[in-house]
Design a protein around this motif. Structure first.
Motif, PDB file in Angstrom:
ATOM      1  N   ARG A 194     -22.695 -71.256  57.520  1.00  0.00           N
ATOM      2  CA  ARG A 194     -23.391 -72.545  57.438  1.00  0.00           C
ATOM      3  C   ARG A 194     -24.361 -72.560  56.265  1.00  0.00           C
ATOM      4  O   ARG A 194     -24.420 -73.515  55.485  1.00  0.00           O
TER       5      ARG A 194
ATOM      6  N   GLU B 213     -17.905 -83.470  58.451  1.00  0.00           N
ATOM      7  CA  GLU B 213     -19.128 -84.251  58.365  1.00  0.00           C
ATOM      8  C   GLU B 213     -19.365 -84.968  59.695  1.00  0.00           C
ATOM      9  O   GLU B 213     -18.424 -85.335  60.394  1.00  0.00           O
ATOM     10  N   GLN B 214     -20.640 -85.207  60.022  1.00  0.00           N
ATOM     11  CA  GLN B 214     -20.971 -85.878  61.284  1.00  0.00           C
ATOM     12  C   GLN B 214     -20.478 -87.319  61.273  1.00  0.00           C
ATOM     13  O   GLN B 214     -20.491 -87.953  60.251  1.00  0.00           O
TER      14      GLN B 214
ATOM     15  N   HIS C 182     -20.350 -77.534  63.079  1.00  0.00           N
ATOM     16  CA  HIS C 182     -21.105 -78.043  64.216  1.00  0.00           C
ATOM     17  C   HIS C 182     -20.702 -77.301  65.484  1.00  0.00           C
ATOM     18  O   HIS C 182     -19.504 -77.076  65.735  1.00  0.00           O
ATOM     19  N   THR C 183     -21.690 -76.930  66.281  1.00  0.00           N
ATOM     20  CA  THR C 183     -21.440 -76.263  67.551  1.00  0.00           C
ATOM     21  C   THR C 183     -21.178 -77.295  68.635  1.00  0.00           C
ATOM     22  O   THR C 183     -21.938 -78.252  68.796  1.00  0.00           O
ATOM     23  N   VAL C 184     -20.092 -77.124  69.347  1.00  0.00           N
ATOM     24  CA  VAL C 184     -19.783 -77.960  70.505  1.00  0.00           C
ATOM     25  C   VAL C 184     -20.105 -77.110  71.728  1.00  0.00           C
ATOM     26  O   VAL C 184     -19.351 -76.177  72.043  1.00  0.00           O
TER      27      VAL C 184
ATOM     28  N   TRP D  48     -25.316 -79.531  57.078  1.00  0.00           N
ATOM     29  CA  TRP D  48     -24.382 -78.593  57.681  1.00  0.00           C
ATOM     30  C   TRP D  48     -23.042 -79.250  57.977  1.00  0.00           C
ATOM     31  O   TRP D  48     -22.957 -80.412  58.374  1.00  0.00           O
TER      32      TRP D  48
ATOM     33  N   ASP E 225     -26.669 -77.693  52.858  1.00  0.00           N
ATOM     34  CA  ASP E 225     -27.010 -78.898  53.617  1.00  0.00           C
ATOM     35  C   ASP E 225     -26.302 -80.119  53.048  1.00  0.00           C
ATOM     36  O   ASP E 225     -26.090 -80.204  51.835  1.00  0.00           O
TER      37      ASP E 225
ATOM     38  N   TYR F  56     -16.527 -74.508  67.862  1.00  0.00           N
ATOM     39  CA  TYR F  56     -17.082 -74.991  66.592  1.00  0.00           C
ATOM     40  C   TYR F  56     -16.127 -75.985  65.956  1.00  0.00           C
ATOM     41  O   TYR F  56     -14.906 -75.870  66.054  1.00  0.00           O
ATOM     42  N   ARG F  57     -16.720 -76.952  65.243  1.00  0.00           N
ATOM     43  CA  ARG F  57     -15.949 -77.956  64.550  1.00  0.00           C
ATOM     44  C   ARG F  57     -16.431 -78.065  63.104  1.00  0.00           C
ATOM     45  O   ARG F  57     -17.624 -78.013  62.846  1.00  0.00           O
TER      46      ARG F  57
END
Length: 220
Positions: A198, A219-220, A208-210, A205, A203, A215-216
């Protein structure tokens, strides 16, 4: 990339495995054809490095069954025989490449990476997710055109996550794909590698932690 080395000479098998691991290629060993078939059925290998002359189940039969039952797995044949007819037989069995013993480890690594570069219909040779571009063959990663230096394990984890195309990958799956069968299922290596990856990617990030799942990448 994850590789199964099928070789009945223990010292040679271990030398190949250790040499591949130094190149960030996860590798396991099978000393006979029966064990090889069991491992291929249980683990998601990308390539089988197969000595034709192995006990229990002959290498030719191993090749036939891998081709029939696991069509996505590539095969590199190893043999002490150098006759053209032996090579022809190997290719007729479904082998993707062929190496005659003795061979240089560097040549094997290059051939494995060349095989990895040959995509299946649904898998592009270069992965692009959001601002990140990962080239498996050149082992290069860029974010917004900026080169990012990754360790071998970070690169392997990034490749698995990006290949999921936005899907969630569990820690167990990461151990399967980026480590090898000897990885401790209770290790915190995945968590540590994710954390450092990460930071390397910068930045905002992209990993992403599910919670409770995995993990995925994206982009959000």
């Amino acid at each position: 990339m994850r590789v199964l080395v099928v070789e009945d000479e223990p010292y040679l098998a271990e030398a190949i495995r250790d040499g591949l691991r130094l190149e960030a290629i996860a590798a396991d060993i099978a000393n006979d054809g029966g064990t090889a078939l069991d491992l291929v059925a249980a683990h998601p290998y990308d390539v089988v490095v197969l000595d034709r002359d192995v006990p229990v189940v002959h290498g030719d039969e191993v090749a036939r069954r891998v081709v029939a039952e696991h069509p996505g797995v590539r095969i590199v044949m190893l043999t002490a025989a150098g006759e053209l007819t032996d090579k022809v037989t190997g290719f007729e069995l479904g082998a993707d490449d062929y190496l005659t013993k003795p061979f240089a480890m560097r040549e094997l690594v290059l051939r494995l990476r060349a095989l990895a570069r040959r995509p299946e219909a649904t898998t592009p040779p270069v992965l692009e997710v959001g601002p990140v571009r990962l080239d498996p063959y050149r082992r290069e990663v860029y974010r917004d055109g900026r080169y990012i230096a990754l360790t071998r394990k970070q690169f392997a984890v990034a490749q698995v996550l990006m290949d999921a195309r936005g899907g969630v990958v569990s820690a167990e799956d990461l151990l399967e794909r980026a480590w090898d069968e000897n990885a401790d299922p209770f290790t915190n290596a995945v968590r540590i590698t994710i954390s450092t990856l990460r930071k390397r990617l910068g930045d905002p990030w992209l990993i992403h932690t599910v919670p409770g799942v995995g993990y995925r990448f994206g982009e959000q």
